[in-house]
Enzyme design. Structure first.
Site, PDB file in Angstrom:
ATOM      1  N   ARG A   1     110.241 -84.398  27.097  1.00 16.93           N
ATOM      2  CA  ARG A   1     110.903 -83.185  26.605  1.00 16.93           C
ATOM      3  C   ARG A   1     112.379 -83.493  26.405  1.00 16.93           C
ATOM      4  NH1 ARG A   1     113.376 -78.597  28.789  1.00 16.93           N
ATOM      5  NH2 ARG A   1     112.825 -76.629  27.783  1.00 16.93           N
TER       6      ARG A   1
ATOM      7  N   LYS B   1     120.345 -83.428  31.862  1.00 18.14           N
ATOM      8  CA  LYS B   1     120.420 -82.694  33.131  1.00 18.14           C
ATOM      9  C   LYS B   1     121.556 -83.186  34.026  1.00 18.14           C
ATOM     10  CE  LYS B   1     115.994 -80.481  33.036  1.00 18.14           C
ATOM     11  NZ  LYS B   1     114.603 -80.429  33.467  1.00 18.14           N
TER      12      LYS B   1
HETATM   13  C1  7PM Z   1     120.058 -75.122  32.653  1.00 14.29           C
HETATM   14  C2  7PM Z   1     119.280 -75.742  33.614  1.00 14.29           C
HETATM   15  C3  7PM Z   1     119.627 -75.067  31.350  1.00 14.29           C
HETATM   16  C4  7PM Z   1     118.077 -76.307  33.270  1.00 14.29           C
HETATM   17  C5  7PM Z   1     118.446 -75.634  31.000  1.00 14.29           C
HETATM   18  C6  7PM Z   1     117.667 -76.237  31.964  1.00 14.29           C
HETATM   19  C7  7PM Z   1     112.211 -78.221  31.993  1.00 14.29           C
HETATM   20  C8  7PM Z   1     111.545 -77.165  31.393  1.00 14.29           C
HETATM   21  C9  7PM Z   1     113.663 -76.723  31.483  1.00 14.29           C
HETATM   22  C10 7PM Z   1     111.450 -79.333  32.476  1.00 14.29           C
HETATM   23  C11 7PM Z   1     109.502 -78.180  31.666  1.00 14.29           C
HETATM   24  C12 7PM Z   1     116.594 -77.775  30.405  1.00 14.29           C
HETATM   25  C13 7PM Z   1     116.400 -76.912  31.613  1.00 14.29           C
HETATM   26  N1  7PM Z   1     113.541 -77.935  32.019  1.00 14.29           N
HETATM   27  N2  7PM Z   1     110.215 -77.134  31.217  1.00 14.29           N
HETATM   28  N3  7PM Z   1     112.467 -76.231  31.081  1.00 14.29           N
HETATM   29  N4  7PM Z   1     110.112 -79.248  32.286  1.00 14.29           N
HETATM   30  N5  7PM Z   1     108.185 -78.187  31.527  1.00 14.29           N
HETATM   31  O1  7PM Z   1     117.393 -78.719  30.528  1.00 14.29           O
HETATM   32  O2  7PM Z   1     111.952 -80.306  33.057  1.00 14.29           O
HETATM   33  O3  7PM Z   1     116.011 -77.537  29.353  1.00 14.29           O
HETATM   34  S1  7PM Z   1     115.113 -75.789  31.341  1.00 14.29           S
END
Ligand code: 7PM
Length: 274
Positions: free
Chosen positions: A252, A214
């Site tokens: 995750r 992130k």
């Molecule tokens: C752009 C920004 C692309 C953020 C992808 C993301 C989480 C999630 C995501 C989390 C849970 C990523 C995120 N982040 N679900 N879905 N917790 N439960 O890096 O922190 O995958 S999307």
């Protein structure tokens, strides 16, 4: 699977089933490649594979129900029948329902049951639910996030969503909580949430954390020119280890092999006895 064993945290591998991740060389999504990637995550140590067909990225274009189903269902079906614990990353009750029918056991709903029909789908199917905190909406959440006390406000939100879930008949053992690292938070908010993750763990509900690659990591490690995604592995691992030590029960991650090793090394240290 929603009832986690004590001891080592579970590892959730991230499988984005979108054409920009798995294409057939053109603009079409390739299910066979996505399934192979999911199986490889399990070989590398994932306990759960989180299948998502819609991007929650700020400003991302919305995907229709039909398109989301077309992407995720064949992948959920194949992984589940191979014995993989599948989580479905969706905000749509109809997608959640079909994915559960295809074998998914957990719904990762980043809106924490915002859609009025989602709780009923979870209740009626007996699936698990991950309730995540987000301030605002994906398109605008990073505009100017502000909290008086980010940890207490995230805790209060999650307690309220737990209450909603349980009022709809979802058993407490089927509920996970997640502070939503990066979802309507500044770097400082994200750091505080990790530092005080034990406050969420003290609720007794399993805490899931998603720090993988992130932007906060890129910004902390090079504030003037944030590190690109492919330079964020070390920061990701440091952050997930802290989360584990503060009581996170599900991690995750994109880089499954590295995340697995970091979890196992941390466990060995925490479990060492004289
Ligand atoms: C752009 C920004 C692309 C953020 C992808 C993301 C989480 C999630 C995501 C989390 C849970 C990523 C995120 N982040 N679900 N879905 N917790 N439960 O890096 O922190 O995958 S999307």
């Amino acid at each position: 699977m929603t009832e986690l064993p004590v001891g080592r945290p579970a590892l959730m591998g991230i499988l984005n089933v979108t054409p920009d991740s798995f294409s057939d060389g053109g603009v079409n999504f390739d299910a066979a490649d996505a399934i192979a990637a999911g199986l490889r995550m399990v070989e590398e140590g994932a306990d759960i594979v989180d299948v998502g067909g819609e991007s929650t990225r700020p400003g991302a274009e919305e995907v229709s129900v039909e398109e989301e189903l077309r992407r995720v269902i064949p992948v959920v079906q194949a992984l589940a029948s191979a014995g993989v614990n599948v989580s479905i990353d969706t905000m749509k009750p109809s997608v959640a329902l079909e994915a559960i029918d295809a074998g998914a056991v957990i719904v990762n709903d980043v809106t924490a049951l915002k859609h009025p029909e989602m709780a009923a789908v979870i209740h009626q199917t007996g699936a698990g639910i991950c309730l995540m905190h987000m301030l605002g909406e994906p398109k605008t959440m990073q505009a100017n996030p502000a909290y008086a006390d980010v940890v207490q406000e995230v805790l209060a939100f999650l307690k309220e969503r737990i209450w909603v879930a349980e009022s709809c008949g979802i058993p407490r053992k089927k509920i996970w909580i997640d502070p939503g690292f990066g979802f309507g938070k500044t770097v400082q908010h994200n750091l505080l949430l990790l530092k005080h993750l034990d406050v969420l763990a003290a609720t007794g509900y399993p805490v899931l954390i998603g720090v993988s690659r992130k932007s906060t990591i890129g910004r902390v490690l090079n504030p003037d020119d944030p590190l690109p995604v492919e330079e964020r592995l070390e920061g990701t691992l440091a952050a997930q280890v802290v989360a584990q030590m503060k009581g996170a029960r599900i991690i995750r991650a994109h880089d499954v092999k590295a995340a697995r090793r970091a979890i196992d090394m941390t466990c060995a240290i925490l479990e060492a006895e004289k």
